[in-house]
Scaffold this motif. Structure first.
Motif, PDB file in Angstrom:
ATOM      1  N   VAL A  79       3.937   1.125   0.753  1.00  0.00           N
ATOM      2  CA  VAL A  79       5.109   0.278   1.031  1.00  0.00           C
ATOM      3  C   VAL A  79       4.735  -0.986   1.815  1.00  0.00           C
ATOM      4  CG1 VAL A  79       7.391   0.179   2.085  1.00  0.00           C
ATOM      5  CG2 VAL A  79       6.610   2.303   1.006  1.00  0.00           C
ATOM      6  N   LEU A  80       4.159  -0.817   2.994  1.00  0.00           N
ATOM      7  CA  LEU A  80       3.911  -1.964   3.870  1.00  0.00           C
ATOM      8  C   LEU A  80       2.819  -2.892   3.337  1.00  0.00           C
ATOM      9  CD1 LEU A  80       4.162  -0.332   7.419  1.00  0.00           C
ATOM     10  CD2 LEU A  80       5.928  -1.457   6.054  1.00  0.00           C
ATOM     11  N   LEU A  81       1.815  -2.334   2.679  1.00  0.00           N
ATOM     12  CA  LEU A  81       0.715  -3.155   2.168  1.00  0.00           C
ATOM     13  C   LEU A  81       1.202  -4.203   1.154  1.00  0.00           C
ATOM     14  CD1 LEU A  81      -2.733  -1.570   1.201  1.00  0.00           C
ATOM     15  CD2 LEU A  81      -1.943  -3.750   0.324  1.00  0.00           C
ATOM     16  N   PRO A  82       1.956  -3.804   0.104  1.00  0.00           N
ATOM     17  CA  PRO A  82       2.469  -4.818  -0.831  1.00  0.00           C
ATOM     18  C   PRO A  82       3.422  -5.820  -0.171  1.00  0.00           C
ATOM     19  CG  PRO A  82       2.554  -2.646  -1.831  1.00  0.00           C
ATOM     20  CD  PRO A  82       2.231  -2.436  -0.375  1.00  0.00           C
ATOM     21  N   ILE A  83       4.221  -5.365   0.801  1.00  0.00           N
ATOM     22  CA  ILE A  83       5.132  -6.278   1.498  1.00  0.00           C
ATOM     23  C   ILE A  83       4.346  -7.333   2.264  1.00  0.00           C
ATOM     24  CG2 ILE A  83       6.819  -6.450   3.380  1.00  0.00           C
ATOM     25  CD1 ILE A  83       7.902  -3.737   2.504  1.00  0.00           C
ATOM     26  N   ALA A  84       3.271  -6.901   2.942  1.00  0.00           N
ATOM     27  CA  ALA A  84       2.424  -7.844   3.681  1.00  0.00           C
ATOM     28  C   ALA A  84       1.743  -8.823   2.733  1.00  0.00           C
ATOM     29  CB  ALA A  84       1.375  -7.077   4.483  1.00  0.00           C
TER      30      ALA A  84
END
Length: 285
Positions: free
Chosen positions: A48-53
């Motif tokens: 989740v957080l990796l693609p958002i970043a």
């Protein structure tokens, strides 16, 4: 060049994933059930957080469409053998690192094709190549999931043989990785030179941010220092060979290595420069 992309690249990734699988045991998957909370934190960071970043970085640096897609493809990739090695060097929780790598790598057959199709359409619009989600899923299964499963089976049923081939396979995987990165850069040299400044700055910024995000969330979740270090590394270190291969699968081989492969190729070099200071810090505590 077409032979390298059509044959060499998929085989190279399959060997790299086989090397990952041979280093795994059934217990690495069972461990997820007994350590649900640390695993869930690591999975949220990666999926989740990796693609958002990555999406935020692409927008912040105003990257060209093809380079932006390359960033997103890289962010969809799970960790690989490298993340497990770095976790060991950092004196992190290697068992947690291996569990995350194993499960997220197997789940990527479901997540990566869908997310890749979305990224292509979002950033490239009318110029987007047609992406077959089912075709990409089948290819992902054949060159990632299946080799990992074969490697785990070899370890489970022929442990002595697995021990003998583990080190040679790891060395071969490293050599193939270097060859792929060099070929991808050489095939897009002009585009690489033109975008090196902004692409390099974006990749390094993203890499540092991800290492800190993984570490920060793990500490907020009150995980141990060893678990936090493992999640930081798993969040910040991606399988760049898979990113390059995805680019080739999506765009075909008519014009050599796709520009979509550039971020993953450059990342394959810069991630070590970023990781070393973190390793020194992690080992000191």
């Amino acid at each position: 060049m077409d032979l390298l992309i059509n044959v060499g690249l998929p085989i190279s990734l399959a060997i790299i994933m086989l090397s990952l699988g041979i280093g795994l045991e059934i217990a690495d998957f069972r461990r997820v059930l007994s350590r649900r909370y640390p695993f869930a934190i690591g999975a949220i960071c990666q999926v989740v957080l990796l693609p958002i970043a990555a999406f935020a970085t692409v927008k912040l640096f105003a990257l060209p469409p093809e380079i932006a897609v390359g960033f997103m493809l890289l962010s969809f990739c799970p960790g690989g053998v490298t993340s497990n090695i770095l976790s060991k060097l950092a004196k992190a929780d290697v068992a947690l690192s291996v569990s995350l790598t194993a499960v997220i790598s197997l789940l990527s057959i479901l997540t990566v094709p869908i997310l890749a199709a979305w990224a292509i359409g979002h950033f490239m619009g009318e110029n987007a190549p047609e992406v077959s989600i089912s075709g990409l899923a089948v290819a992902m299964f054949l060159i990632t999931t299946l080799p990992v499963a074969i490697g785990v089976a070899i370890r489970n049923f022929a442990e002595g043989f697995a021990d003998r081939v583990d080190a040679p396979l790891a060395k071969l995987a490293t050599a193939l990785f270097i060859l792929i990165v060099v070929a991808a850069l050489a095939g897009n040299w002009q585009l690489f030179v033109e975008n090196l400044g902004v692409m390099g700055a974006g990749l390094i910024s993203l890499n540092v941010a991800l290492l800190l995000i993984g570490l920060g969330l793990a500490r907020v979740a009150n995980l141990s220092w060893k678990e936090s270090k493992a999640i930081s590394i798993e969040t910040g270190i991606q399988n760049s060979t898979l990113g390059i291969t995805l680019a080739a699968l999506i765009t075909g081989t008519e014009s050599g290595f796709s520009p979509l492969a550039l971020p993953a190729a450059v990342y394959g070099i810069t991630m070590y420069a970023v990781a070393i200071p973190f390793l020194i810090w992690f080992r000191s505590r």
